[in-house]
Design an enzyme around this catalytic site. Structure first.
Site, mmCIF file in Angstrom:
data_model
loop_
_atom_site.group_PDB
_atom_site.id
_atom_site.type_symbol
_atom_site.label_atom_id
_atom_site.label_comp_id
_atom_site.label_asym_id
_atom_site.label_seq_id
_atom_site.Cartn_x
_atom_site.Cartn_y
_atom_site.Cartn_z
ATOM 1 N N ARG A 90 0.816 -1.199 0.000
ATOM 2 C CA ARG A 90 0.000 0.000 0.000
ATOM 3 C C ARG A 90 0.863 1.269 0.000
ATOM 4 N NH1 ARG A 90 -4.792 -0.412 2.169
ATOM 5 N NH2 ARG A 90 -4.264 -1.513 4.078
ATOM 6 N N TYR A 91 1.934 1.221 0.721
ATOM 7 C CA TYR A 91 2.798 2.396 0.862
ATOM 8 C C TYR A 91 4.062 2.203 0.012
ATOM 9 C CZ TYR A 91 0.048 3.307 5.107
ATOM 10 O OH TYR A 91 -0.959 3.547 5.999
ATOM 11 N N ARG A 94 7.296 0.198 2.006
ATOM 12 C CA ARG A 94 7.129 -0.912 2.939
ATOM 13 C C ARG A 94 5.927 -1.752 2.538
ATOM 14 N NH1 ARG A 94 5.439 3.929 4.460
ATOM 15 N NH2 ARG A 94 3.873 4.299 6.057
ATOM 16 N N CYS A 103 -3.532 -17.854 14.619
ATOM 17 C CA CYS A 103 -3.252 -16.921 15.722
ATOM 18 C C CYS A 103 -3.360 -17.661 17.049
ATOM 19 C CB CYS A 103 -4.270 -15.775 15.741
ATOM 20 S SG CYS A 103 -4.227 -14.789 14.256
ATOM 21 N N CYS A 107 -9.337 -12.824 17.816
ATOM 22 C CA CYS A 107 -9.952 -11.617 18.356
ATOM 23 C C CYS A 107 -11.276 -11.382 17.636
ATOM 24 C CB CYS A 107 -9.054 -10.409 18.124
ATOM 25 S SG CYS A 107 -7.340 -10.712 18.563
ATOM 26 N N CYS A 110 -11.276 -8.771 14.797
ATOM 27 C CA CYS A 110 -10.211 -8.833 13.792
ATOM 28 C C CYS A 110 -10.641 -8.268 12.431
ATOM 29 C CB CYS A 110 -9.771 -10.280 13.608
ATOM 30 S SG CYS A 110 -8.454 -10.448 12.394
ATOM 31 N N ARG A 112 -9.064 -8.798 9.712
ATOM 32 C CA ARG A 112 -8.702 -9.726 8.639
ATOM 33 C C ARG A 112 -9.420 -11.063 8.817
ATOM 34 N NH1 ARG A 112 -2.743 -9.209 8.706
ATOM 35 N NH2 ARG A 112 -3.053 -7.071 8.032
ATOM 36 N N ASP A 270 -12.056 -0.583 13.059
ATOM 37 C CA ASP A 270 -12.386 -0.592 11.628
ATOM 38 C C ASP A 270 -13.862 -0.922 11.411
ATOM 39 O OD1 ASP A 270 -9.756 -0.077 10.866
ATOM 40 O OD2 ASP A 270 -9.240 -2.213 10.879
ATOM 41 N N ASP A 307 -7.522 3.829 10.109
ATOM 42 C CA ASP A 307 -7.097 3.120 8.900
ATOM 43 C C ASP A 307 -8.341 3.130 8.018
ATOM 44 O OD1 ASP A 307 -5.417 1.735 7.235
ATOM 45 O OD2 ASP A 307 -4.823 0.263 8.740
ATOM 46 N N LYS A 314 -3.313 4.664 6.995
ATOM 47 C CA LYS A 314 -3.551 5.204 8.324
ATOM 48 C C LYS A 314 -3.500 6.727 8.265
ATOM 49 C CE LYS A 314 -1.170 1.165 10.171
ATOM 50 N NZ LYS A 314 -0.795 0.529 8.883
HETATM 51 C C1 LIG Z 1 -0.021 -0.466 8.729
HETATM 52 C C2 LIG Z 1 0.534 -0.891 7.471
HETATM 53 C C3 LIG Z 1 1.895 -0.701 7.183
HETATM 54 C C4 LIG Z 1 2.856 -0.069 8.181
HETATM 55 O O1 LIG Z 1 2.544 1.245 8.425
HETATM 56 P P1 LIG Z 1 3.461 2.106 9.419
HETATM 57 O O2 LIG Z 1 2.738 3.394 9.519
HETATM 58 O O3 LIG Z 1 4.787 2.210 8.748
HETATM 59 O O4 LIG Z 1 3.542 1.368 10.700
HETATM 60 C C5 LIG Z 1 2.348 -1.115 5.976
HETATM 61 N N1 LIG Z 1 1.537 -1.672 5.049
HETATM 62 C C6 LIG Z 1 0.234 -1.861 5.283
HETATM 63 C C7 LIG Z 1 -0.611 -2.461 4.219
HETATM 64 C C8 LIG Z 1 -0.319 -1.478 6.491
HETATM 65 O O5 LIG Z 1 -1.630 -1.663 6.723
HETATM 66 S S1 SF4 Z 2 -6.361 -9.170 15.371
HETATM 67 FE FE1 SF4 Z 2 -6.774 -10.866 13.905
HETATM 68 S S2 SF4 Z 2 -4.763 -11.351 13.037
HETATM 69 FE FE2 SF4 Z 2 -4.377 -10.179 14.924
HETATM 70 S S3 SF4 Z 2 -4.120 -11.709 16.539
HETATM 71 FE FE3 SF4 Z 2 -6.278 -11.110 16.545
HETATM 72 S S4 SF4 Z 2 -7.296 -12.603 15.214
HETATM 73 FE FE4 SF4 Z 2 -5.106 -12.735 14.782
#
Ligand SMILES: *Cc1c(COP(=O)(O)O)cnc(C)c1O
Ligand code: SF4
Length: 381
Positions: A90-91, A94, A103, A107, A110, A112, A270, A307, A314
């Site tokens: 996305r960025y 990184r 996991c 959670c 979550c 995801r 989220d 986010d 973010k």
């Molecule tokens: C959160 C996130 C990051 C890392 O973001 P930082 O602000 O550098 O901590 C990188 N890629 C994705 C897709 C993210 O959701």
């Molecule tokens: S937030 Fe989602 S990915 Fe993270 S530890 Fe909890 S269940 Fe696992």
């Protein structure tokens, strides 16, 4: 088998166990499979003090999850920004690298959950194309291992991944996103620390949400990681009934610092499907931050961010980034000056966009925002 692996095996997860242990409605427990499975290991279970407490809320399935149909499956559009399996890029400099679906605890909030817990969806078989993608993209200087939880891998598998990444010269920093220090601190063993410290600089991003999660065991785990040379940062999610209280949040942040863990992010919850009951208003978050700045050391204060749905990333809750705010929504811009809508909970109109589960629609083109803002200005006159 190591102790932590045995504890995963001893987790509460079946319909019968959930019904018996938590007096859960059987129809809810039976429907979990098609929604988001449960896993509560004996350690995290032991942190529950009474039914419905902040620990319980984070791990025990609730019928409200099944009633919440307005949220998004993939609120952060991670799958749309995935050039090869297991990578979200996305960025510019990184990327996120999903290395396992598992996991230590699942959670309920979550983001995801559409993938997590399902080894078909985050497959270890597909890591090769992800490694090649990182190798070919020399702009990537920071790789964030996530999942699932990378520390669900054995030391051996984790080391293979770290070794391979360290062989890529443009990868300067490796981060491990793990909730293990919080949900199963027994995973942090001397052998794990010895493995990790061979591949520095390795940063650990962990995830504590409530002061009751900070125990002797978790203090020991975080201390070991710091002693192994890892900066340990914490990301929390602001959640109704869990930590949406200035005093609770301050206690959490102070306790983190005492175990040498630096608060990094505080996220608005989220707009994830099935997690609507955790969402708080932006006002609540701002109030909590207001109670921190000046009142306690800057070291204790996380970046408060949303986010945004649609994959904008973010966005900090600072005036520069908030283009418009009313009681039902917030219009924000990200670092690329793209505009996004975030809906306040409950008051949000259940519009067609949300019902069709397409978060990309919440990304506006600039023209639309202009019109939107003009309408609002007109309204105010
Ligand atoms: C959160 C996130 C990051 C890392 O973001 P930082 O602000 O550098 O901590 C990188 N890629 C994705 C897709 C993210 O959701
Ligand atoms: S937030 Fe989602 S990915 Fe993270 S530890 Fe909890 S269940 Fe696992």
């Amino acid at each position: 088998m190591e102790l932590w692996q045995q504890m995963i095996r001893d987790s509460v997860h079946s319909v019968d166990q959930l019904v018996e242990k938590f007096n859960l409605d059987r129809s809810v427990a039976e429907n979990l499979d098609q929604f988001f499975q449960a896993r509560i290991n004996p350690y995290y279970l032991s942190l529950i003090r009474y039914p419905g407490d902040p620990i319980w809320k984070q791990c025990v399935p609730d019928k409200l999850e099944l009633e919440d149909i307005d949220g998004f499956e993939d609120p952060l559009a991670e799958d749309q920004m995935s050039p090869v399996p297991n990578i979200t890029h996305r960025y510019p400099d990184r990327c996120l690298f999903l290395v396992t679906s598992q996991c230590g605890m699942y959670c309920r909030f979550c983001t995801r959950k559409r993938k997590v817990g399902d080894s078909e969806k985050i497959s270890m078989k597909q890591l090769e194309s992800a490694f090649q993608y990182i190798e070919q993209h020399t702009e990537i200087r920071d790789v964030i291992l996530s999942g699932g939880d990378p520390l669900m891998l054995t030391d051996y598998l984790l080391e293979r991944i770290l070794k391979r990444l360290r062989a890529i010269t443009h990868v300067e920093i490796i981060r491990i996103g793990t909730k293990m220090p919080c949900v199963l601190p027994h995973r942090i063993t001397p052998k794990l620390c010895d493995t990790i410290k061979k591949y520095h600089p390795i940063y650990i991003n962990t995830h504590f949400n409530h002061p009751w999660e900070i125990t002797e065991e978790s203090m020991r785990a975080c201390g070991m990681l710091v002693d192994a040379g890892c900066p340990v940062n914490n990301q929390s999610v602001l959640m109704k009934g869990v930590n949406d209280d200035p005093a609770v949040m301050k206690e959490l942040l102070h306790k983190l610092l005492k175990m040498r863990v630096r608060p990094y992010y505080l996220f608005m919850a989220d707009e994830t499907k099935g997690a609507g009951h955790f969402r708080t208003s932006l006002e609540k978050g701002l109030e909590i931050l207001d109670n921190l700045r000046g009142h306690t050391s800057g070291l204790a204060i996380p970046h408060f961010v949303i986010d945004v749905p649609g994959g904008g990333g973010k966005i900090p809750m600072l005036p520069k980034y908030i283009l418009h705010r009313d009681e039902s929504k917030i219009i924000l811009r990200n670092y690329k000056n793209e505009h996004f809508i975030f809906h306040e909970p409950h008051l949000s109109e259940t519009n067609e966009n949300k019902k069709s589960n397409q978060p990309s629609i919440t990304k506006l083109n600039n023209m639309e925002v202009k019109m939107n803002l003009e309408e609002i200005i007109l309204d105010n006159n």
